[in-house]
Scaffold this motif. Structure first.
Motif, PDB file in Angstrom:
ATOM      1  N   TRP A 134     -51.668  56.603   8.727  1.00 19.43           N
ATOM      2  CA  TRP A 134     -52.632  57.710   8.825  1.00 19.43           C
ATOM      3  C   TRP A 134     -51.922  58.915   9.455  1.00 19.43           C
ATOM      4  O   TRP A 134     -51.309  58.811  10.516  1.00 19.43           O
ATOM      5  N   PRO A 135     -51.969  60.093   8.819  1.00 20.49           N
ATOM      6  CA  PRO A 135     -51.232  61.263   9.315  1.00 20.49           C
ATOM      7  C   PRO A 135     -51.558  61.629  10.756  1.00 20.49           C
ATOM      8  O   PRO A 135     -50.652  62.024  11.504  1.00 20.49           O
ATOM      9  N   PRO A 136     -52.808  61.539  11.207  1.00 20.97           N
ATOM     10  CA  PRO A 136     -53.062  61.852  12.619  1.00 20.97           C
ATOM     11  C   PRO A 136     -52.284  60.949  13.592  1.00 20.97           C
ATOM     12  O   PRO A 136     -51.876  61.385  14.667  1.00 20.97           O
ATOM     13  N   TYR A 137     -52.098  59.662  13.215  1.00 23.41           N
ATOM     14  CA  TYR A 137     -51.310  58.760  14.054  1.00 23.41           C
ATOM     15  C   TYR A 137     -49.856  59.239  14.140  1.00 23.41           C
ATOM     16  O   TYR A 137     -49.256  59.267  15.235  1.00 23.41           O
ATOM     17  N   ILE A 138     -49.301  59.612  13.014  1.00 18.79           N
ATOM     18  CA  ILE A 138     -47.903  60.085  12.996  1.00 18.79           C
ATOM     19  C   ILE A 138     -47.784  61.361  13.818  1.00 18.79           C
ATOM     20  O   ILE A 138     -46.841  61.547  14.591  1.00 18.79           O
TER      21      ILE A 138
END
Length: 265
Positions: free
Chosen positions: A236-240
């Protein structure tokens, strides 16, 4: 004189015996004359206080004269008769032989005692060598057992440390998972659908933040020379972005789709 009498009684011609007896008589007369002269010298009247000292002085003078005479004279042959000289020589040689035999017996006896002492010393030395070898073997066995026990203790300690580290790792991962599940849960499906541009795209099962961190850690530990992983659709992009902003992860300088765990050590 006794030796000469024995020799002449046992062997030797009658003329030699008579000649030897005459010589002995002549020597005996000379001794008696000397004794008479000494008695005359000591017969002088002396005061009682000086009698002892005077007697000692006379004896000293007489002894001094005798000593000088004996020093100045050459040894005289008892007899010039060859038969008597032969018998005397045989007697002396027999005495020397007897003395040498006694000496030989004494030396042999002493050598026998020395050989027995040497044998005992050799036995004692061999016993000491055997005892020393036995002690060396015992020492080697003790050292080997000590090394084995020490190695075993080290292995057991290392195993215990590894077991403790594994247990601690599990506890840390469990605590990290609980913390991430509570504060950074996976988004709901509705939120994912809203963030997509097209609803026709198939839904992808997202990877939890804990799993992303475990992948980064395992990659760094397995291949420290190549610690980067490729970002796929399950991340998930927010995690990255969270990992990048917090400094826990770094992008590849040439490929933005690859990230690695920050080397905190």
């Amino acid at each position: 004189a006794e030796c000469l009498s024995e020799i002449t009684n046992t062997a030797g011609p009658a003329d030699a015996k008579e000649e030897l007896l005459d010589e002995c008589e002549s020597i005996w007369k000379q001794m008696e004359e000397c004794q008479s002269k000494l008695m005359l010298l000591g017969a002088e009247t002396l005061l009682p206080s000086d009698a002892k000292l005077s007697m000692l002085m006379l004896q000293w003078k007489a002894l001094t004269v005798d000593c000088r005479q004996w020093q100045g004279r050459n040894p005289e042959i008892i007899s010039t008769n060859p038969d008597i000289l032969l018998e005397l020589g045989k007697e002396e040689l027999q005495k020397v032989k007897n003395d040498l035999e006694m000496l030989l017996l004494t030396v042999r006896s002493k050598n026998k005692h020395l050989e027995e002492d040497l044998k005992r010393e050799q036995q004692w030395y061999e016993e000491q060598i055997r005892m020393l070898n036995a002690l060396n073997e015992i020492e080697k066995e003790a050292i080997t057992q000590d090394e084995q026990s020490s190695t075993k203790r080290d292995c057991d300690e290392l195993k215990n440390k590894i077991l403790k580290l594994k247990t601690y790792k599990k506890e840390l991962l469990s605590a990290l998972g609980a913390f991430l599940d509570e504060h950074f849960p996976l988004p709901e499906k509705g939120e994912i659908t809203k963030s997509k541009k097209s609803s026709a795209e198939p839904a992808v099962e997202l990877t939890a933040l804990q799993e992303i961190l475990e992948i980064l850690i395992n990659k760094l530990m397995a291949t420290p020379h190549e610690p980067y992983i490729t970002i796929n659709e399950s991340f998930w992009p927010p995690y990255i972005e969270l990992l990048l902003r917090s400094g826990m992860a770094l992008r590849h300088p040439e490929d933005p789709n690859r990230v690695r765990l920050q080397a905190f050590n």
